[in-house]
Design an enzyme around this catalytic site. Structure first.
Site, PDB file in Angstrom:
ATOM      1  N   ASN A  95      38.006  42.549  40.346  1.00 56.98           N
ATOM      2  CA  ASN A  95      37.203  41.329  40.228  1.00 56.98           C
ATOM      3  C   ASN A  95      37.542  40.658  38.902  1.00 56.98           C
ATOM      4  O   ASN A  95      37.048  41.062  37.860  1.00 56.98           O
ATOM      5  CB  ASN A  95      35.708  41.692  40.297  1.00 56.98           C
ATOM      6  N   TRP A  96      38.365  39.637  38.989  1.00 57.55           N
ATOM      7  CA  TRP A  96      38.819  38.973  37.752  1.00 57.55           C
ATOM      8  C   TRP A  96      37.757  38.052  37.156  1.00 57.55           C
ATOM      9  O   TRP A  96      37.915  37.543  36.067  1.00 57.55           O
ATOM     10  CB  TRP A  96      40.098  38.185  38.031  1.00 57.55           C
ATOM     11  N   LYS A  97      36.711  37.792  37.927  1.00 54.42           N
ATOM     12  CA  LYS A  97      35.662  36.853  37.457  1.00 54.42           C
ATOM     13  C   LYS A  97      36.314  35.532  37.038  1.00 54.42           C
ATOM     14  O   LYS A  97      37.281  35.124  37.670  1.00 54.42           O
ATOM     15  CB  LYS A  97      34.857  37.500  36.337  1.00 54.42           C
ATOM     16  N   HIS A 127      27.256  39.171  44.031  1.00 52.65           N
ATOM     17  CA  HIS A 127      27.510  39.728  42.695  1.00 52.65           C
ATOM     18  C   HIS A 127      26.367  39.327  41.759  1.00 52.65           C
ATOM     19  O   HIS A 127      25.863  38.204  41.847  1.00 52.65           O
ATOM     20  CB  HIS A 127      28.853  39.226  42.156  1.00 52.65           C
ATOM     21  N   GLU A 176      26.418  48.117  41.832  1.00 50.36           N
ATOM     22  CA  GLU A 176      26.713  47.739  40.454  1.00 50.36           C
ATOM     23  C   GLU A 176      25.424  47.557  39.661  1.00 50.36           C
ATOM     24  O   GLU A 176      24.835  46.465  39.675  1.00 50.36           O
ATOM     25  CB  GLU A 176      27.476  46.417  40.422  1.00 50.36           C
ATOM     26  N   GLY A 224      30.294  45.146  32.416  1.00 49.21           N
ATOM     27  CA  GLY A 224      30.912  44.450  31.293  1.00 49.21           C
ATOM     28  C   GLY A 224      30.758  45.154  29.955  1.00 49.21           C
ATOM     29  O   GLY A 224      30.878  44.534  28.904  1.00 49.21           O
ATOM     30  N   SER A 267      31.701  48.848  34.399  1.00 52.74           N
ATOM     31  CA  SER A 267      32.439  49.525  33.337  1.00 52.74           C
ATOM     32  C   SER A 267      33.245  50.728  33.818  1.00 52.74           C
ATOM     33  O   SER A 267      33.240  51.789  33.186  1.00 52.74           O
ATOM     34  CB  SER A 267      31.502  49.921  32.196  1.00 52.74           C
ATOM     35  N   GLY A 303      35.961  45.223  36.913  1.00 50.23           N
ATOM     36  CA  GLY A 303      35.961  43.924  36.240  1.00 50.23           C
ATOM     37  C   GLY A 303      36.975  43.896  35.116  1.00 50.23           C
ATOM     38  O   GLY A 303      38.185  43.787  35.353  1.00 50.23           O
TER      39      GLY A 303
HETATM   40  P1  PGA Z   1      33.067  45.458  34.677  1.00 49.99           P
HETATM   41  O1  PGA Z   1      32.653  44.464  35.861  1.00 49.99           O
HETATM   42  O2  PGA Z   1      34.059  46.432  35.248  1.00 49.99           O
HETATM   43  O3  PGA Z   1      33.658  44.564  33.627  1.00 49.99           O
HETATM   44  O4  PGA Z   1      31.822  46.128  34.230  1.00 49.99           O
HETATM   45  C1  PGA Z   1      32.393  44.946  37.138  1.00 49.99           C
HETATM   46  C2  PGA Z   1      31.862  43.827  37.977  1.00 49.99           C
HETATM   47  O5  PGA Z   1      31.019  43.045  37.505  1.00 49.99           O
HETATM   48  O6  PGA Z   1      32.256  43.682  39.153  1.00 49.99           O
END
Ligand code: PGA
Length: 256
Positions: free
Chosen positions: A11-13, A98, A168, A174, A216, A237
């Site tokens: 998930n590159w956001k 999400h 999640e 994050g 994370s 992420g």
């Molecule tokens: P993260 O994000 O790996 O940076 O915690 C995961 C996500 O929000 O899908």
């Protein structure tokens, strides 16, 4: 019975800033993707990068998906992207619910509509659920239950085959591996999710549905989560934007 493949979704956001950078990050993945035979690899880039990245890839080892969708087929919805548009650029998966979208206004109702639109257009769906915090009274379990029940409203047993759940917990997103959930806590939550699904569907369907963990996931915790968390894979992420790190997570998923 053959062991189901691991699923690892990137998930590159809203990253990276340019198409040039996106291609650079994708390059090592493209070269290595076919090595991970035990992994279904899914890339969820921002909308503008979907078509060019998809077109640049000739292999079959990466699936492409969108981070969101608008649940109408066409029309006067300025700024929105429809399921058909996503289909036409080769996306096969859609992420819905999400927590970052929920924070921007995606209610349970909207999530349900998006999930419905995605399934109606033959997409595979990754439904994200997750609590903001945990309390000793266990109210967070009720919260998770409500998210699942609301999103899957009207989803038939047959349609459920197109659904994956990504668990999640918001407080773990994050951060760094130290803040990720511990494998035993993930395992407990996975059991709870399956229990809710068993109440809604038959046992086989409830246990067949893939559950991913996100929040994370990094190289240092990936193996433990796969071994003891009872999840089928990850929604990754920040670590998915660092090719060396992401490739290592894929290696771990491939062998674990
Ligand atoms: P993260 O994000 O790996 O940076 O915690 C995961 C996500 O929000 O899908």
């Amino acid at each position: 019975m053959k062991k189901p493949k691991r699923i690892v979704a990137a998930n590159w956001k809203m990253n990276p800033d340019t198409l040039f950078r996106a291609k650079k990050i994708f390059e090592p993945l493209k070269r290595n993707a076919s090595k991970f035979r035990n992994v279904n690899l899914l890339l969820l880039p921002p909308f503008p990068y979907l078509a060019p990245l998809r077109e640049s890839y000739k292999g079959k080892s990466v699936a492409f998906g969108a981070q969101d969708v608008f649940p109408e087929p066409r029309g006067s919805f300025t700024g929105e992207v429809s399921p058909l548009m996503l289909q036409s650029v080769g996306a096969t998966h859609i992420l819905v619910g999400h927590s970052e979208r929920r924070a921007l206004g995606d209610t349970d109702e909207k999530v349900e509509k998006k999930l419905r639109a995605a399934l109606d257009n033959a997409f595979s769906v990754i439904l994200c659920i997750g609590e903001r915090e945990r309390d000793h009274g266990g109210h967070y379990l009720g919260f998770l239950r409500d998210q699942i029940v609301a999103a899957l409203k009207g989803v038939t047993v047959k349609e459920l085959k197109g659904v994956t759940i990504a668990y999640e917990p918001i407080f773990a997103i994050g951060k760094s591996a130290d803040n990720a959930m511990k494998p035993f806590e993930i395992h407990e939550t996975v059991l709870f999710i399956r229990r809710v699904l068993t109440e809604m569907y038959d046992r086989d369907s409830a246990f067949r549905l893939p559950i991913l963990y996100g929040g994370s996931v990094e190289v240092s915790n990936a193996e433990g989560i796969l071994r003891d968390g009872e999840v089928q894979g990850f929604l990754v992420g920040h670590a998915s934007l660092v090719p060396d790190e992401f490739l290592e997570i894929l290696r771990i998923a491939d062998r674990t």
